[in-house]
Design a protein around this motif. Structure first.
Motif, short mmCIF file in Angstrom:
data_model
loop_
_atom_site.label_atom_id
_atom_site.label_comp_id
_atom_site.label_asym_id
_atom_site.label_seq_id
_atom_site.Cartn_x
_atom_site.Cartn_y
_atom_site.Cartn_z
N ALA A 74 13.58 71.51 1.39
CA ALA A 74 12.30 72.11 1.77
C ALA A 74 12.46 73.63 1.75
O ALA A 74 13.21 74.19 2.54
CB ALA A 74 11.89 71.64 3.16
N ILE A 75 11.75 74.28 0.84
CA ILE A 75 11.79 75.74 0.70
C ILE A 75 10.44 76.29 1.11
O ILE A 75 9.41 75.97 0.50
CB ILE A 75 12.13 76.16 -0.75
CG1 ILE A 75 13.49 75.59 -1.17
CG2 ILE A 75 12.12 77.67 -0.88
CD1 ILE A 75 13.84 75.85 -2.62
N THR A 76 10.42 77.09 2.16
CA THR A 76 9.17 77.70 2.62
C THR A 76 9.12 79.17 2.22
O THR A 76 10.15 79.85 2.21
CB THR A 76 9.01 77.57 4.15
OG1 THR A 76 10.06 78.29 4.80
CG2 THR A 76 9.05 76.12 4.58
N VAL A 77 7.92 79.64 1.90
CA VAL A 77 7.72 81.03 1.48
C VAL A 77 6.44 81.56 2.13
O VAL A 77 5.39 80.91 2.07
CB VAL A 77 7.63 81.17 -0.05
CG1 VAL A 77 7.37 82.62 -0.44
CG2 VAL A 77 8.88 80.64 -0.73
N SER A 78 6.52 82.73 2.72
CA SER A 78 5.33 83.36 3.30
C SER A 78 4.35 83.75 2.21
O SER A 78 4.73 84.20 1.13
CB SER A 78 5.74 84.60 4.12
OG SER A 78 6.54 85.47 3.33
#
Length: 415
Positions: free
Chosen positions: A236-240
């Motif tokens: 799971a890669i989160t990015v603003s």
């Protein structure tokens, strides 16, 4: 070269107003409003500056951390104050707002990717965790690692602006998943190549959750960056999504990541105990959203007003006027309040960790789309004017600024 939106070029680096200390007393920081100093933004009595808008030569990415300068702290400027509460939302507030379990994250490893080095990262995180009664997470115990972009121990140059971003990220992950292990991967500089290499390193070190709180303008190279840095099935890669209101940024536009938008989060007397709306300050300050020019649409996105990738997917608190408590001493002077979608991305990474390790080969960015009823739908506010309007205006169901909504427990964040 990637270009940042005009709003993301503003000079910023200042510490929050903390009792007994003034902005002008901070080492290496210009006083707010000084010539050549940080540009101060304000709304309804809250003022703040951007932490990373003075880009070093060659940098193409800015962090999305906003440091509040109008707060008067009720706690001592430095260290743990057992009988007082720092300004800004703390862990209990965030867990309450998003209906999350306490003491979660055991057995999980969350990575944070940022540029440059914060020499006080470990000690500052220790103060935050002690203040709120969270378990210690240290290098000595093996809970915390701080490495360069290739996983080595020779860290990059110190940077007081990015140190604020690092403190924010570490504190938000600590708040949401206090029993998780944390890897801080520090890129040599704020370029997509170095930050992307850091993402690959984070995954190679065993992280199944990787938080990224930075961005820049889109470019035709983005699809190659997608395959080189962000295509990690089972992670799971989160990015603003950005703090410059309506307009797509990368890497939030990557089809392989969970793009995280921002809300204004306020306590309320309703059943939930909280309300949320789209975060917007003015035409150039607010949560990012948009329709990508280059990235293809992932199969799980079904909105019809954007033929390519739509930003965002989900959201969390980001409005500096409803900001979070952070402890920072390098480039800061202790307790501070931060906002920006830089707060939202590590919060969502922590929620993914609470939900458990993604199955091998899965696309965690798709999980919320299969569980839309397990999110708080944000239906009010906008971050600009656009067509079709849902790309910038909250509505029932999916919309650009807040995606599918904010966490209501962890059910939306596993397969």
């Amino acid at each position: 070269m990637r270009t940042l939106p005009a709003a993301a070029r503003r000079t910023a680096l200042a510490a929050t107003g903390i009792a007994a200390l003034t902005l002008s007393a901070l080492a290496g920081t210009a006083p707010a409003g000084a010539v050549g100093g940080p540009q101060v933004h304000s709304k309804d009595g809250t003022s703040w500056v951007r932490a990373c808008d003075t880009l070093a030569k060659g940098d193409t990415m800015a962090c999305h951390a906003l440091r509040v300068t109008s707060t008067t702290e009720a706690v001592q400027a430095l260290g743990v104050t057992p009988n007082a509460t720092p300004s800004g939302y703390g862990p209990a507030d965030l867990l309450s707002a998003y209906k999350l379990p306490a003491n979660g994250g055991a057995g999980m490893t969350i990575a944070i990717v940022d540029a440059y080095n914060d020499p006080n990262a470990e000690s500052d995180m220790a103060v935050y965790r002690a203040q709120y009664g969270l378990p210690a997470c240290t290098k000595a115990s093996g809970c915390f690692k701080q490495v360069n972009q290739t996983g080595g121990s020779s860290l990059p140059a110190n940077n007081s602006g990015w140190a604020g971003e690092i403190s924010l990220d570490l504190d938000m992950v600590s708040a949401i998943a206090p029993n998780a292990h944390i890897i801080l991967v520090e890129a040599s500089s704020a370029t997509m190549g170095n930050l992307g290499t850091s993402v690959n390193t984070a995954v190679s070190l065993g992280a199944k959750f990787v938080s990224n709180s930075y961005g820049g303008g889109e470019s035709s190279a983005d699809t190659s960056y997608d395959s080189s840095y962000f295509n990690h099935p089972g992670v799971a890669i989160t990015v603003s999504s950005g703090d410059s209101a309506y307009g797509a940024q990368y890497p939030a536009a990557s089809k392989y990541v969970t793009a995280v938008g921002g809300t204004a989060l306020k306590k309320a007397s309703n059943t939930r105990g909280w309300t949320e709306s789209v975060w917007l300050t003015n035409s150039t300050e607010g949560t990012g959203s948009g329709c990508s020019k280059y990235d293809t649409k992932p199969t799980w996105q079904k909105d019809t007003g954007c033929s390519k990738r739509t930003i965002a997917d989900v959201s969390a608190v980001a409005d500096p006027a409803t900001g979070v408590a952070v402890y920072q001493t390098y480039g800061g002077s202790g307790w501070a309040v931060y906002g920006g979608t830089s707060a939202a991305a590590p919060i969502i990474a922590g929620v993914y960790a609470l939900a458990g390790t993604p199955a091998t080969g899965t696309s965690p960015a798709s999980f919320p789309y299969a569980h839309t009823t397990s999110l708080f739908d944000v239906t009010t506010g906008n971050n600009g004017s656009c067509s079709p309007s849902y790309l910038c205006t909250a509505t029932t169901g999916y919309d650009g600024p807040t995606g599918l909504g904010t966490p209501n427990g962890t059910a939306a964040f596993h397969s």
